[in-house]
Design an enzyme around this catalytic site. Sequence first.
Site, PDB file in Angstrom:
ATOM      1  N   TRP A   1      -5.727  10.204   9.239  1.00  0.00           N
ATOM      2  CA  TRP A   1      -5.622  10.549   7.790  1.00  0.00           C
ATOM      3  C   TRP A   1      -6.278  12.090   7.745  1.00  0.00           C
ATOM      4  O   TRP A   1      -7.527  12.223   7.747  1.00  0.00           O
ATOM      5  CB  TRP A   1      -6.425   9.637   6.958  1.00  0.00           C
ATOM      6  CG  TRP A   1      -6.475   9.622   5.481  1.00  0.00           C
ATOM      7  CD1 TRP A   1      -5.224   9.092   4.893  1.00  0.00           C
ATOM      8  CD2 TRP A   1      -7.075  10.365   4.613  1.00  0.00           C
ATOM      9  NE1 TRP A   1      -5.497   9.419   3.497  1.00  0.00           N
ATOM     10  CE2 TRP A   1      -6.443  10.261   3.110  1.00  0.00           C
ATOM     11  CE3 TRP A   1      -8.295  11.416   4.802  1.00  0.00           C
ATOM     12  CZ2 TRP A   1      -7.038  10.749   2.233  1.00  0.00           C
ATOM     13  CZ3 TRP A   1      -8.750  11.792   3.687  1.00  0.00           C
ATOM     14  CH2 TRP A   1      -8.301  11.499   2.226  1.00  0.00           C
TER      15      TRP A   1
ATOM     16  N   GLU B   1      -8.652  -0.006 -14.641  1.00  0.00           N
ATOM     17  CA  GLU B   1      -8.081  -0.630 -13.635  1.00  0.00           C
ATOM     18  C   GLU B   1      -6.448  -0.831 -13.403  1.00  0.00           C
ATOM     19  O   GLU B   1      -6.031  -0.359 -12.651  1.00  0.00           O
ATOM     20  CB  GLU B   1      -8.688  -1.891 -13.254  1.00  0.00           C
ATOM     21  CG  GLU B   1      -8.303  -2.618 -12.219  1.00  0.00           C
ATOM     22  CD  GLU B   1      -8.438  -2.210 -10.799  1.00  0.00           C
ATOM     23  OE1 GLU B   1      -8.971  -1.063 -10.447  1.00  0.00           O
ATOM     24  OE2 GLU B   1      -7.713  -2.656  -9.863  1.00  0.00           O
TER      25      GLU B   1
ATOM     26  N   LYS C   1      -4.122   1.101 -10.957  1.00  0.00           N
ATOM     27  CA  LYS C   1      -3.055   0.240 -10.253  1.00  0.00           C
ATOM     28  C   LYS C   1      -1.843   1.150 -10.175  1.00  0.00           C
ATOM     29  O   LYS C   1      -1.075   1.242  -9.209  1.00  0.00           O
ATOM     30  CB  LYS C   1      -2.727  -1.104 -10.461  1.00  0.00           C
ATOM     31  CG  LYS C   1      -3.832  -2.068 -10.065  1.00  0.00           C
ATOM     32  CD  LYS C   1      -4.124  -2.259  -8.703  1.00  0.00           C
ATOM     33  CE  LYS C   1      -4.887  -1.622  -8.146  1.00  0.00           C
ATOM     34  NZ  LYS C   1      -6.341  -1.582  -8.198  1.00  0.00           N
TER      35      LYS C   1
ATOM     36  N   ASN D   1     -12.746   9.243  14.122  1.00  0.00           N
ATOM     37  CA  ASN D   1     -12.686   8.876  12.759  1.00  0.00           C
ATOM     38  C   ASN D   1     -13.798   9.593  12.190  1.00  0.00           C
ATOM     39  O   ASN D   1     -14.902   9.439  12.504  1.00  0.00           O
ATOM     40  CB  ASN D   1     -12.542   7.407  12.355  1.00  0.00           C
ATOM     41  CG  ASN D   1     -12.654   6.888  11.021  1.00  0.00           C
ATOM     42  OD1 ASN D   1     -12.429   7.720  10.336  1.00  0.00           O
ATOM     43  ND2 ASN D   1     -12.930   5.817  10.925  1.00  0.00           N
ATOM     44  N   GLY D   2     -13.594  10.305  11.132  1.00  0.00           N
ATOM     45  CA  GLY D   2     -15.024  10.901  10.318  1.00  0.00           C
ATOM     46  C   GLY D   2     -14.924  12.449  10.350  1.00  0.00           C
ATOM     47  O   GLY D   2     -13.706  12.966  10.579  1.00  0.00           O
TER      48      GLY D   2
ATOM     49  N   ARG E   1      -4.947   1.145   6.379  1.00  0.00           N
ATOM     50  CA  ARG E   1      -6.129   2.059   6.277  1.00  0.00           C
ATOM     51  C   ARG E   1      -5.527   3.098   5.477  1.00  0.00           C
ATOM     52  O   ARG E   1      -6.240   3.912   4.835  1.00  0.00           O
ATOM     53  CB  ARG E   1      -7.004   2.177   7.547  1.00  0.00           C
ATOM     54  CG  ARG E   1      -7.551   0.970   7.845  1.00  0.00           C
ATOM     55  CD  ARG E   1      -8.190   1.005   9.602  1.00  0.00           C
ATOM     56  NE  ARG E   1      -9.227   2.002   9.318  1.00  0.00           N
ATOM     57  CZ  ARG E   1     -10.549   1.491   9.114  1.00  0.00           C
ATOM     58  NH1 ARG E   1     -10.798   0.216   8.937  1.00  0.00           N
ATOM     59  NH2 ARG E   1     -11.568   2.313   9.041  1.00  0.00           N
TER      60      ARG E   1
ATOM     61  N   CYS F   1      -8.760   7.043   8.908  1.00  0.00           N
ATOM     62  CA  CYS F   1      -8.361   6.996  10.514  1.00  0.00           C
ATOM     63  C   CYS F   1      -8.638   5.628  11.157  1.00  0.00           C
ATOM     64  O   CYS F   1      -9.623   5.273  10.907  1.00  0.00           O
ATOM     65  CB  CYS F   1      -9.196   8.055  11.212  1.00  0.00           C
ATOM     66  SG  CYS F   1      -8.906   9.751  10.429  1.00  0.00           S
TER      67      CYS F   1
ATOM     68  N   GLU G   1      -1.831   4.619  -8.284  1.00  0.00           N
ATOM     69  CA  GLU G   1      -1.815   4.433  -6.950  1.00  0.00           C
ATOM     70  C   GLU G   1      -0.279   4.033  -6.312  1.00  0.00           C
ATOM     71  O   GLU G   1      -0.047   4.564  -5.125  1.00  0.00           O
ATOM     72  CB  GLU G   1      -2.752   3.338  -6.600  1.00  0.00           C
ATOM     73  CG  GLU G   1      -4.403   3.580  -6.628  1.00  0.00           C
ATOM     74  CD  GLU G   1      -4.999   2.448  -6.453  1.00  0.00           C
ATOM     75  OE1 GLU G   1      -6.063   2.537  -5.655  1.00  0.00           O
ATOM     76  OE2 GLU G   1      -4.785   1.171  -6.833  1.00  0.00           O
TER      77      GLU G   1
ATOM     78  N   HIS H   1      -9.108  10.170 -30.587  1.00  0.00           N
ATOM     79  CA  HIS H   1      -9.848  11.200 -30.076  1.00  0.00           C
ATOM     80  C   HIS H   1      -8.971  11.946 -29.235  1.00  0.00           C
ATOM     81  O   HIS H   1      -9.752  12.918 -28.245  1.00  0.00           O
ATOM     82  CB  HIS H   1     -11.285  11.036 -29.636  1.00  0.00           C
ATOM     83  CG  HIS H   1     -12.414  10.436 -30.792  1.00  0.00           C
ATOM     84  ND1 HIS H   1     -12.630  11.042 -32.000  1.00  0.00           N
ATOM     85  CD2 HIS H   1     -12.556   9.167 -31.083  1.00  0.00           C
ATOM     86  CE1 HIS H   1     -13.313  10.371 -32.740  1.00  0.00           C
ATOM     87  NE2 HIS H   1     -13.395   9.140 -32.159  1.00  0.00           N
TER      88      HIS H   1
ATOM     89  N   LYS I   1      -7.225   2.899   2.553  1.00  0.00           N
ATOM     90  CA  LYS I   1      -7.607   1.475   2.147  1.00  0.00           C
ATOM     91  C   LYS I   1      -9.348   1.896   2.264  1.00  0.00           C
ATOM     92  O   LYS I   1     -10.151   1.106   1.434  1.00  0.00           O
ATOM     93  CB  LYS I   1      -7.227   0.521   2.878  1.00  0.00           C
ATOM     94  CG  LYS I   1      -7.835  -0.961   2.597  1.00  0.00           C
ATOM     95  CD  LYS I   1      -7.209  -1.315   1.346  1.00  0.00           C
ATOM     96  CE  LYS I   1      -7.648  -2.860   1.029  1.00  0.00           C
ATOM     97  NZ  LYS I   1      -7.553  -2.639  -0.520  1.00  0.00           N
TER      98      LYS I   1
HETATM   99  C1  G6P Z   1     -10.258   3.389  -1.759  1.00  0.00           C
HETATM  100  C2  G6P Z   1      -9.144   2.219  -1.944  1.00  0.00           C
HETATM  101  C3  G6P Z   1      -9.514   1.534  -3.279  1.00  0.00           C
HETATM  102  C4  G6P Z   1     -10.876   1.177  -3.348  1.00  0.00           C
HETATM  103  C5  G6P Z   1     -12.102   2.311  -2.956  1.00  0.00           C
HETATM  104  C6  G6P Z   1     -13.187   1.936  -2.921  1.00  0.00           C
HETATM  105  O1  G6P Z   1      -9.618   4.490  -2.521  1.00  0.00           O
HETATM  106  O2  G6P Z   1      -7.887   2.728  -1.785  1.00  0.00           O
HETATM  107  O3  G6P Z   1      -8.803   0.552  -3.358  1.00  0.00           O
HETATM  108  O4  G6P Z   1     -11.241   0.519  -4.629  1.00  0.00           O
HETATM  109  O5  G6P Z   1     -11.501   3.174  -1.857  1.00  0.00           O
HETATM  110  O6  G6P Z   1     -13.210   1.164  -1.648  1.00  0.00           O
HETATM  111  P1  G6P Z   1     -14.507   0.018  -1.270  1.00  0.00           P
HETATM  112  O7  G6P Z   1     -14.021  -0.631  -0.178  1.00  0.00           O
HETATM  113  O8  G6P Z   1     -15.502   0.701  -1.232  1.00  0.00           O
HETATM  114  O9  G6P Z   1     -14.303  -0.965  -2.388  1.00  0.00           O
END
Ligand code: G6P
Length: 622
Positions: free
Chosen positions: A75, A495, A499, A101-102, A27, A2, A502, A518, A617
């Site tokens: 959100w 990672e 990516k 937000n929260g 965000r 949010c 996501e 395995h 984000k």
């Molecule tokens: C969300 C974002 C990711 C990020 C993760 C941790 O899931 O979409 O890109 O890696 O949060 O966020 P931070 O700000 O703590 O690195």
Amino acid sequence: MCGIVGYIGKRKAYPILIKGLHRLEYRGYDSAGVALINEAGQLNVYKAKGKVSELEAFCAEKDTNGCIGIAHTRWATHGEPNTVNAHPHYSESERLAIIHNGIIENYAVLKAGLMEQGYTFKSDTDTEVLVQLVEYTQVNRHVDLKTAVQLALQQVIGAYAIAILDKTHPDTLIAARKGSPLVVGIGEDEYFLASDATPIVEYTDQVIYIEDEEVVVLSTKDKVQGTKEEGIEITTINNVTKTPEIKRLELSLSQLEKGGYPHFMLKEIFEQPRTLTDSMRGRVNVRQDNIALSGFIDNKDRFLNAKRIIITACGTSWHAGLIAMYAIEEFAQIPVEVEYSSEFRYRKPVINKDDVVIAISQSGETADTLAAIQLAKSKGAFIFSICNVVGASIPRVSDSGCYTHVGPEIGVASTKAFTAQVVALTMLALCIGKEKGTMTEEQYLRIVRELGQIPDKIERVLGQNKRISDFAKTFTYAQNFIYLGRGYNFPVAMEGALKLKEISYIHAEGYPAAEMKHGPIALISQEMPVVVVAPHCGTYEKVVSNIQEIKARKGRVIAVVTEGDELVSKIADYIIEVPETEECLTPLLTVIPLQLLAYHIAVVKGCDVDQPRNLAKSVTVE
Ligand code: G6P
């Protein structure tokens, strides 16, 4: 997650609020709304499901007048993403409007109590409960709005950043926070409010970060020329007066724009040679063969006496933490545990006073990571954080730390923040190793010198963008991907898979290459693309054997190899070369093609690369 924007001043609020919402789009959100008090004293609330542009279209024919307003991107947590659940929410009498937000954890109990008093609810949200509680408190306790907000928040369990308008006080905007970020921007006879500084930066560089359990009253009433703080009153929810501390914002507008790239993500991938140079500036001194990390120097003993290092993070930052585990154990010979913050905070971990806890977070606001370090701090551990957003909550509650200095990362899928986290953690591992004498001088010097070469080497990898984009097209059919790597490159495989998941919505798993036998091997067929990260490292030959096993089962292999590799080039379907480097630094090069591969597959599939569905984000709720 949010986003909150607020404005009070002499200008028309609506354009400022909408622009602010656009800045906060990164965000992650699923609906948006705005509330304005017009010159006639009416409190107008407009909301729309979907993007901010849909809200704008909805507002096109509406009365958007007024010099005071609040706006929100939601959100969804409580209640599905629809117009009714979107913020702002009115109170029963429609005198107040709130954005939040929260999560209000005890909202059900509070709601039941209010319903007994005759209050009715239109939405499924926890937020509506809060605005009703404020109104109920004000009416029944005969107090002013600030006091009603304080008293209401005393009853709340959970996290919040809120902003409230009262149509009977069109010269006052009230906000408060606990656990969710909130920043006030100070202009000339005007104030801005936002979840982060991005909506504020074009108006002012003077900001105040609101602290937990603080209530801020922004007022233009009777404000003649005076100090900038004049219209700002900050108290705690228990009504203790606080002195506003004005900070200077180090953020420029150009950093928030795409700079000619079609997406922020691509811009951020291509920025990495520069951002890593920025991360190392003043820290890695190649001429003097030295690394100076002030957060380490000032707290040397805590690191040298540490019996254990616990790394806690979420998402991509957690992957950076895994890479750090290899580096710290190799160079500093201190046992390292890497924990998901969300698990760590709830599993009653054993934390000792001589433990060092490293929190990694791009945003510095991730709720679980913040809670994890608060827990560790309460047990006496030393908290060192690696964050990107200066002044965010995590660095502020840490004992020490290191900012990554890569500028704002707007693409939801983290790229430049990840490589900078790996650099920061590698620098830290080298500092501890050198100081402890657990690595040789020769090894230290080699790696320091090589760190200085990394930006140029990334540039060379980026030179293969066109080729990666060409062959990415052939993989858009895939429903699943497997990513394999070993040692330092096992986290890179995870990672790379993250990516792809996501932004392209293709299911992908990252595995240690040797674990393939395995389980994942059962999935391999000619339909299954397998990305193998196989630079010239200690386990190279073993990874080559894994590639043979995949090819024997007709899997399609995309391999990331070291320049000049002859073995893998003969058997893989596609190869991407990265320059030779020190093993501990290979992730900084091997991750780049995986970022580009995910990006191009998502683009060809027509996905919203910068704002993928359901993702946020900055995850400010647990
Ligand atoms: C969300 C974002 C990711 C990020 C993760 C941790 O899931 O979409 O890109 O890696 O949060 O966020 P931070 O700000 O703590 O690195």
